[in-house]
Scaffold this motif. Sequence first.
Motif, PDB file in Angstrom:
ATOM      1  N   ALA A   1       5.271  -4.240   0.975  1.00 54.11           N
ATOM      2  CA  ALA A   1       6.623  -3.685   0.975  1.00 54.11           C
ATOM      3  C   ALA A   1       7.352  -4.065   2.260  1.00 54.11           C
ATOM      4  O   ALA A   1       8.574  -4.202   2.278  1.00 54.11           O
ATOM      5  N   THR A   2       6.585  -4.276   3.329  1.00 54.61           N
ATOM      6  CA  THR A   2       7.212  -4.567   4.625  1.00 54.61           C
ATOM      7  C   THR A   2       8.102  -5.807   4.532  1.00 54.61           C
ATOM      8  O   THR A   2       9.226  -5.817   5.035  1.00 54.61           O
TER       9      THR A   2
ATOM     10  N   TYR B   1      10.589   5.516   8.607  1.00 50.49           N
ATOM     11  CA  TYR B   1       9.486   4.552   8.668  1.00 50.49           C
ATOM     12  C   TYR B   1       9.831   3.500   9.717  1.00 50.49           C
ATOM     13  O   TYR B   1      10.977   3.060   9.816  1.00 50.49           O
TER      14      TYR B   1
ATOM     15  N   ASN C   1       7.572   9.331   3.699  1.00 55.17           N
ATOM     16  CA  ASN C   1       6.613   9.285   4.802  1.00 55.17           C
ATOM     17  C   ASN C   1       7.418   9.315   6.086  1.00 55.17           C
ATOM     18  O   ASN C   1       8.267   8.443   6.278  1.00 55.17           O
TER      19      ASN C   1
ATOM     20  N   ASP D   1      13.019   2.656  -0.639  1.00 56.21           N
ATOM     21  CA  ASP D   1      11.598   2.432  -0.340  1.00 56.21           C
ATOM     22  C   ASP D   1      10.792   3.429  -1.170  1.00 56.21           C
ATOM     23  O   ASP D   1      10.768   4.625  -0.877  1.00 56.21           O
TER      24      ASP D   1
ATOM     25  N   TYR E   1       5.451   5.090  -2.405  1.00 57.86           N
ATOM     26  CA  TYR E   1       4.587   6.196  -2.871  1.00 57.86           C
ATOM     27  C   TYR E   1       5.029   6.709  -4.239  1.00 57.86           C
ATOM     28  O   TYR E   1       4.829   7.874  -4.573  1.00 57.86           O
TER      29      TYR E   1
ATOM     30  N   SER F   1       4.792  -1.236  -3.486  1.00 56.39           N
ATOM     31  CA  SER F   1       3.632  -1.857  -2.842  1.00 56.39           C
ATOM     32  C   SER F   1       2.357  -1.626  -3.636  1.00 56.39           C
ATOM     33  O   SER F   1       2.011  -0.480  -3.926  1.00 56.39           O
TER      34      SER F   1
ATOM     35  N   LYS G   1      -0.497   0.476  -1.667  1.00 58.03           N
ATOM     36  CA  LYS G   1      -0.599   1.932  -1.820  1.00 58.03           C
ATOM     37  C   LYS G   1      -1.215   2.271  -3.168  1.00 58.03           C
ATOM     38  O   LYS G   1      -2.069   3.146  -3.281  1.00 58.03           O
TER      39      LYS G   1
ATOM     40  N   ARG H   1      -1.824  -6.848   0.627  1.00 61.12           N
ATOM     41  CA  ARG H   1      -0.493  -7.337   1.022  1.00 61.12           C
ATOM     42  C   ARG H   1       0.296  -7.940  -0.137  1.00 61.12           C
ATOM     43  O   ARG H   1       0.869  -9.042  -0.015  1.00 61.12           O
TER      44      ARG H   1
HETATM   45  C1  LIG Z   1       7.340   4.503   3.699  1.00 58.89           C
HETATM   46  C2  LIG Z   1       6.619   3.194   3.788  1.00 58.89           C
HETATM   47  N1  LIG Z   1       7.285   2.072   3.504  1.00 58.89           N
HETATM   48  C3  LIG Z   1       6.685   0.862   3.559  1.00 58.89           C
HETATM   49  C4  LIG Z   1       5.368   0.738   3.935  1.00 58.89           C
HETATM   50  C5  LIG Z   1       4.768  -0.635   4.038  1.00 58.89           C
HETATM   51  O1  LIG Z   1       4.051  -0.988   2.905  1.00 58.89           O
HETATM   52  P1  LIG Z   1       3.138  -2.293   2.871  1.00 58.89           P
HETATM   53  O2  LIG Z   1       1.817  -1.920   3.482  1.00 58.89           O
HETATM   54  O3  LIG Z   1       3.021  -2.643   1.426  1.00 58.89           O
HETATM   55  O4  LIG Z   1       3.821  -3.356   3.653  1.00 58.89           O
HETATM   56  C6  LIG Z   1       4.630   1.888   4.249  1.00 58.89           C
HETATM   57  C7  LIG Z   1       3.221   1.776   4.679  1.00 58.89           C
HETATM   58  O5  LIG Z   1       2.665   2.657   5.275  1.00 58.89           O
HETATM   59  C8  LIG Z   1       5.264   3.145   4.155  1.00 58.89           C
HETATM   60  O6  LIG Z   1       4.617   4.280   4.445  1.00 58.89           O
END
Ligand SMILES: Cc1ncc(COP(=O)(O)O)c(C=O)c1O
Length: 371
Positions: free
Chosen positions: A78-79, A103, A152, A180, A183, A211, A214, A222
């Motif tokens: 997701a990053t 985040y 988160n 985002d 979750y 993602s 998760k 990844r």
């Molecule tokens: C709210 C949130 N967005 C994005 C991510 C990033 O996800 P990824 O590990 O798939 O890059 C996280 C990972 O902890 C997250 O908690």
Amino acid sequence: MSRRARELGALNLGQGFPDYAIDPRLTQLVGEAMAAGHNQYAPMEGVVELREGIAAKLEECYGAEADPLSQITITLGATEALFSAIHAIVRAGDEVITFDPAYDSYEPAVTLAGGRCIRIPLQPPRFRFDWDRVRDTLSERTRLVILNSPHNPACTVASPQDVQTLADLIRDRNVTVLSDEVYEHVVFDGRRHISVLSHPELAARSYAVFSFGKTLHATGVRVGYAVAPAALTQELRKVHQFNTFSIAHPFQQAVAVYMREKPEAWRNLSAFFAAKRDRLRAALSGSAFDVPPAEGTYFQLIDFSRVPGTAGASDEAVAERLLTEAGIATIPLSPFYETPPRLTVLRLCIAKKDETLDEAAKKLRTFAGAA
Ligand SMILES: Cc1ncc(COP(=O)(O)O)c(C=O)c1O
């Protein structure tokens, strides 16, 4: 926190990653994909079978019709989806509304694009959206609103009313939404995740980000994805193409087959984590640590207000004491704020073996003097 937990030999409930094994079938499928020769560049947009599987899942979960070819892009977690979406939209001088605690990857990506985050705080103890504040903050310079639900680190879930209010507020503005939703499958007590993709008006102006890290308990795999209307997707792919270009081919193949074979992996995720959450809550009940409601995500907050010896202490100071005196790494929330309010909660990751959760509760009870 993870580095210091390692150095000190502390139990690490800080960083969000599972400490248990992944499904061996996923491991096997990665091996099979490599043996079958999926070892060269995958298509820039992602493996088609995987995107088709995602489209079917989006329809089942959110009634969303996303064309796998023009609206779904596989990203490096997701990053990368967040980064590429931000760079597709934000230009010098643009403002981006984010919600604290935010985040940590949002602001650096916005800054790098030449934009500026306007960070609206969610206030403890309930961390609900302050939509009046959003209304007052929206301006001609606002280009993007970044939403995160399930959230988160607050462990809250946006309501249908929240999503509707956002749509109402930006209706006549040139504002895109970056949602985002990593979750998406971890929501508790009968709640439903409200995706922007289930809201046609928002879906038409949003990037939704997900993602598999998760969903499949495998943060190191990844593989993530971004879903957006074709025109927005085209812009995102311009960034993606010259950034990560193409995501690990065998992993994409393996995830595509796995999702087809085992949809229960995501269908049962809420129940799986609800059991973890309830185990930790039960193990802390009667201690001086209070456990605020957790509506979703694989985190649980603990409130130290009643723990003897912590009066007036900051969340960072209590986290430091827990690390050095009790041997447990937690995450304070104040670093997720631009201007932190008074915070008396710490975040624990519940994506852990039952033994790890029991051990964590024991350490916390000892610290709280209620062993
Ligand atoms: C709210 C949130 N967005 C994005 C991510 C990033 O996800 P990824 O590990 O798939 O890059 C996280 C990972 O902890 C997250 O908690």
